[in-house]
Motif scaffolding. Structure first.
Motif, PDB file in Angstrom:
ATOM      1  N   LEU A  22       0.833  -1.201   0.000  1.00  0.00           N
ATOM      2  CA  LEU A  22       0.000   0.000   0.000  1.00  0.00           C
ATOM      3  C   LEU A  22       0.867   1.251   0.000  1.00  0.00           C
ATOM      4  O   LEU A  22       1.731   1.422   0.852  1.00  0.00           O
ATOM      5  CB  LEU A  22      -0.899  -0.005   1.242  1.00  0.00           C
ATOM      6  CG  LEU A  22      -1.769   1.243   1.449  1.00  0.00           C
ATOM      7  CD1 LEU A  22      -2.761   1.406   0.304  1.00  0.00           C
ATOM      8  CD2 LEU A  22      -2.483   1.162   2.791  1.00  0.00           C
ATOM      9  N   LEU A  23       0.620   2.112  -0.966  1.00  0.00           N
ATOM     10  CA  LEU A  23       1.348   3.375  -1.056  1.00  0.00           C
ATOM     11  C   LEU A  23       0.527   4.533  -0.501  1.00  0.00           C
ATOM     12  O   LEU A  23       1.030   5.365   0.246  1.00  0.00           O
ATOM     13  CB  LEU A  23       1.707   3.678  -2.515  1.00  0.00           C
ATOM     14  CG  LEU A  23       2.676   2.719  -3.197  1.00  0.00           C
ATOM     15  CD1 LEU A  23       2.799   3.084  -4.675  1.00  0.00           C
ATOM     16  CD2 LEU A  23       4.041   2.747  -2.529  1.00  0.00           C
ATOM     17  N   GLN A  24      -0.736   4.551  -0.865  1.00  0.00           N
ATOM     18  CA  GLN A  24      -1.563   5.701  -0.500  1.00  0.00           C
ATOM     19  C   GLN A  24      -3.042   5.386  -0.750  1.00  0.00           C
ATOM     20  O   GLN A  24      -3.376   4.646  -1.669  1.00  0.00           O
ATOM     21  CB  GLN A  24      -1.153   6.911  -1.346  1.00  0.00           C
ATOM     22  CG  GLN A  24      -1.830   8.215  -1.003  1.00  0.00           C
ATOM     23  CD  GLN A  24      -1.359   9.322  -1.933  1.00  0.00           C
ATOM     24  OE1 GLN A  24      -1.812   9.405  -3.065  1.00  0.00           O
ATOM     25  NE2 GLN A  24      -0.455  10.154  -1.463  1.00  0.00           N
ATOM     26  N   ALA A  25      -3.886   5.925   0.108  1.00  0.00           N
ATOM     27  CA  ALA A  25      -5.330   5.867  -0.138  1.00  0.00           C
ATOM     28  C   ALA A  25      -5.731   7.229  -0.691  1.00  0.00           C
ATOM     29  O   ALA A  25      -5.747   8.223   0.033  1.00  0.00           O
ATOM     30  CB  ALA A  25      -6.094   5.554   1.141  1.00  0.00           C
ATOM     31  N   GLU A  26      -6.006   7.289  -1.988  1.00  0.00           N
ATOM     32  CA  GLU A  26      -6.354   8.556  -2.640  1.00  0.00           C
ATOM     33  C   GLU A  26      -7.833   8.874  -2.461  1.00  0.00           C
ATOM     34  O   GLU A  26      -8.693   8.051  -2.777  1.00  0.00           O
ATOM     35  CB  GLU A  26      -6.039   8.485  -4.139  1.00  0.00           C
ATOM     36  CG  GLU A  26      -4.591   8.743  -4.477  1.00  0.00           C
ATOM     37  CD  GLU A  26      -4.455   9.160  -5.926  1.00  0.00           C
ATOM     38  OE1 GLU A  26      -3.703  10.110  -6.192  1.00  0.00           O
ATOM     39  OE2 GLU A  26      -5.081   8.545  -6.796  1.00  0.00           O
ATOM     40  N   ARG A  27      -8.111  10.065  -1.959  1.00  0.00           N
ATOM     41  CA  ARG A  27      -9.495  10.481  -1.762  1.00  0.00           C
ATOM     42  C   ARG A  27     -10.157  10.757  -3.109  1.00  0.00           C
ATOM     43  O   ARG A  27      -9.560  11.343  -4.010  1.00  0.00           O
ATOM     44  CB  ARG A  27      -9.550  11.742  -0.892  1.00  0.00           C
ATOM     45  CG  ARG A  27     -10.959  12.122  -0.466  1.00  0.00           C
ATOM     46  CD  ARG A  27     -10.932  13.264   0.532  1.00  0.00           C
ATOM     47  NE  ARG A  27     -10.525  14.513  -0.090  1.00  0.00           N
ATOM     48  CZ  ARG A  27     -11.374  15.366  -0.664  1.00  0.00           C
ATOM     49  NH1 ARG A  27     -12.671  15.088  -0.697  1.00  0.00           N
ATOM     50  NH2 ARG A  27     -10.939  16.485  -1.186  1.00  0.00           N
ATOM     51  N   LEU A  28     -11.394  10.313  -3.248  1.00  0.00           N
ATOM     52  CA  LEU A  28     -12.179  10.575  -4.444  1.00  0.00           C
ATOM     53  C   LEU A  28     -13.109  11.751  -4.195  1.00  0.00           C
ATOM     54  O   LEU A  28     -13.659  11.896  -3.094  1.00  0.00           O
ATOM     55  CB  LEU A  28     -12.999   9.339  -4.823  1.00  0.00           C
ATOM     56  CG  LEU A  28     -12.199   8.083  -5.175  1.00  0.00           C
ATOM     57  CD1 LEU A  28     -13.129   6.902  -5.388  1.00  0.00           C
ATOM     58  CD2 LEU A  28     -11.328   8.309  -6.408  1.00  0.00           C
ATOM     59  N   GLN A  29     -13.285  12.581  -5.210  1.00  0.00           N
ATOM     60  CA  GLN A  29     -14.110  13.768  -5.070  1.00  0.00           C
ATOM     61  C   GLN A  29     -14.946  13.975  -6.322  1.00  0.00           C
ATOM     62  O   GLN A  29     -14.574  13.535  -7.414  1.00  0.00           O
ATOM     63  CB  GLN A  29     -13.226  14.986  -4.824  1.00  0.00           C
ATOM     64  CG  GLN A  29     -12.207  15.219  -5.929  1.00  0.00           C
ATOM     65  CD  GLN A  29     -11.143  16.220  -5.549  1.00  0.00           C
ATOM     66  OE1 GLN A  29     -11.225  16.878  -4.532  1.00  0.00           O
ATOM     67  NE2 GLN A  29     -10.129  16.332  -6.391  1.00  0.00           N
ATOM     68  N   VAL A  30     -16.065  14.634  -6.154  1.00  0.00           N
ATOM     69  CA  VAL A  30     -16.936  14.942  -7.287  1.00  0.00           C
ATOM     70  C   VAL A  30     -16.463  16.253  -7.912  1.00  0.00           C
ATOM     71  O   VAL A  30     -16.266  17.252  -7.214  1.00  0.00           O
ATOM     72  CB  VAL A  30     -18.400  15.072  -6.835  1.00  0.00           C
ATOM     73  CG1 VAL A  30     -19.285  15.458  -8.027  1.00  0.00           C
ATOM     74  CG2 VAL A  30     -18.886  13.762  -6.219  1.00  0.00           C
ATOM     75  N   VAL A  31     -16.278  16.245  -9.242  1.00  0.00           N
ATOM     76  CA  VAL A  31     -15.838  17.450  -9.949  1.00  0.00           C
ATOM     77  C   VAL A  31     -16.861  17.833 -11.007  1.00  0.00           C
ATOM     78  O   VAL A  31     -17.584  16.987 -11.542  1.00  0.00           O
ATOM     79  CB  VAL A  31     -14.446  17.261 -10.594  1.00  0.00           C
ATOM     80  CG1 VAL A  31     -13.395  17.004  -9.531  1.00  0.00           C
ATOM     81  CG2 VAL A  31     -14.460  16.120 -11.615  1.00  0.00           C
ATOM     82  N   CYS A  32     -16.892  19.134 -11.310  1.00  0.00           N
ATOM     83  CA  CYS A  32     -17.858  19.655 -12.281  1.00  0.00           C
ATOM     84  C   CYS A  32     -17.213  20.815 -13.037  1.00  0.00           C
ATOM     85  O   CYS A  32     -16.089  21.240 -12.727  1.00  0.00           O
ATOM     86  CB  CYS A  32     -19.122  20.123 -11.571  1.00  0.00           C
ATOM     87  SG  CYS A  32     -18.826  21.499 -10.413  1.00  0.00           S
ATOM     88  N   ALA A  33     -17.924  21.353 -13.999  1.00  0.00           N
ATOM     89  CA  ALA A  33     -17.428  22.518 -14.739  1.00  0.00           C
ATOM     90  C   ALA A  33     -17.342  23.725 -13.799  1.00  0.00           C
ATOM     91  O   ALA A  33     -18.074  23.819 -12.808  1.00  0.00           O
ATOM     92  CB  ALA A  33     -18.365  22.831 -15.903  1.00  0.00           C
ATOM     93  N   ALA A  34     -16.428  24.638 -14.116  1.00  0.00           N
ATOM     94  CA  ALA A  34     -16.227  25.811 -13.258  1.00  0.00           C
ATOM     95  C   ALA A  34     -17.486  26.668 -13.138  1.00  0.00           C
ATOM     96  O   ALA A  34     -17.692  27.340 -12.118  1.00  0.00           O
ATOM     97  CB  ALA A  34     -15.068  26.646 -13.800  1.00  0.00           C
ATOM     98  N   ASP A  35     -18.343  26.641 -14.167  1.00  0.00           N
ATOM     99  CA  ASP A  35     -19.560  27.458 -14.129  1.00  0.00           C
ATOM    100  C   ASP A  35     -20.807  26.631 -13.782  1.00  0.00           C
ATOM    101  O   ASP A  35     -21.941  27.093 -13.979  1.00  0.00           O
ATOM    102  CB  ASP A  35     -19.769  28.179 -15.462  1.00  0.00           C
ATOM    103  CG  ASP A  35     -19.864  27.217 -16.643  1.00  0.00           C
ATOM    104  OD1 ASP A  35     -19.696  25.988 -16.436  1.00  0.00           O
ATOM    105  OD2 ASP A  35     -20.101  27.684 -17.773  1.00  0.00           O
TER     106      ASP A  35
END
Length: 305
Positions: free
Chosen positions: A159-172
């Motif tokens: 195990l190197l790292q547990a990467e957090r997942l996030q919701v992304v959207c357009a800037a506008d």
């Protein structure tokens, strides 16, 4: 039964027939056929059969595959070990990486390694997580970098790292930079995600759907896109939202072309792990590459299965 015979058997299996195997091995079809016939004669059972015009593994062939892979990999280990005695700072190192992990962090790893081992021939292959494990298991790659642990007894995972997942959207996007209480609030959005393909398994392809099922939300509207870069371009254009790791979205977030939507009940991450063959030979250069990978990911502790 020698490693050449086993290697020929595996090539016929992976290429789907004698003709394709002959091209891959730069040998004649009769030579490949004879090699397989001698191996079948030695074992006393057929390893292949013709079904609907296709060359398929027999029951004995399917049993044979994992043992042949281990034997061929062990022979490669022996050759690498002997060569390493004569040239400890040279020779080949093969790295297999999930495509979505081939970003800026990987560039730094490769840059550091190349500076320390200019005489080493380093090759890089991108694949899905399952394919990375297969490449390591077969001895076609020395070190793998993939998502989530592989439970195979033939492999060691760190195990190197547990990467957090996030919701992304357009800037506008109306919800850009804002918070929603529940993932259910985003059910009506168009999601962009990797397609779930049985013939090309990828762990991250099912994250969006698994999350919605876990939250009891059922089906969602989504667009399958088999490219991380294309996914981000579609998000930037306002054609959907996506679930991405922090590192995958870092550059676009830095320049403001996309934004995040904070979700109150979303706690999701994916493990990034290295994969090596259990008991396999690692040259001094390979061991150093592993050290550099660990350092770049923060030097986390080993977690093996």
């Amino acid at each position: 039964m020698d490693s050449d015979a086993l290697s020929t058997f595996l090539t016929v299996h992976r290429r789907g027939g004698i003709s394709s195997a002959a091209k891959a091995l730069h040998r004649s079809q009769p030579a490949i056929s004879r090699r397989i016939a001698l191996l079948e004669q030695e074992l006393g059972v057929p390893l292949f059969e013709r079904i609907a015009g296709r060359t398929m593994l027999s029951d004995a062939g399917r049993v044979m595959v994992p043992y042949a892979e281990r034997a061929v990999a062990a022979a490669q280990d022996a050759e690498n070990a002997v060569r390493a005695l004569a040239r400890p700072d040279s020779g080949p190192v093969a790295l297999a990486v999930v495509g979505t992990l081939a970003g800026g962090r990987l560039s730094e790893i490769l840059k550091r390694f190349a500076a320390e081992y200019p005489g080493v021939e380093l090759t890089l292959r991108t694949a899905t997580s399952a394919e990375v494990s297969d490449l390591i298991r077969r001895g076609e790659a020395t070190i793998g970098l993939r998502y989530d642990r592989d439970g195979s007894r033939d492999l060691d995972c760190e195990l190197l790292q547990a990467e957090r997942l996030q919701v992304v959207c357009a800037a506008d996007h109306p919800r850009a930079g804002r918070r929603v209480a529940k993932l259910a609030d985003l059910r009506g959005e168009r999601w962009i995600a990797f397609p779930v393909l049985p013939q090309r398994r990828e762990i991250t392809a099912s994250h969006v759907f698994a999350l919605f099922q876990t939250h009891g939300l059922g089906e969602v509207g989504w667009t399958p896109v088999d490219s991380l870069t294309a996914q981000k371009r579609l998000v930037e254009a306002g054609l959907g939202i996506a679930l991405l790791s922090e590192s995958n979205a870092a550059e676009e977030l830095k320049y403001g072309s996309i934004a995040t939507i904070r979700v109150g009940d979303l706690k999701a991450s994916q493990d990034v792990v290295t994969v090596t063959r259990r008991g396999g030979f690692l040259s001094a250069a390979s061991r150093r590459l592993l050290e550099i990978v660990r350092a770049e990911y923060g030097g986390t502790k080993t977690s093996k299965r």
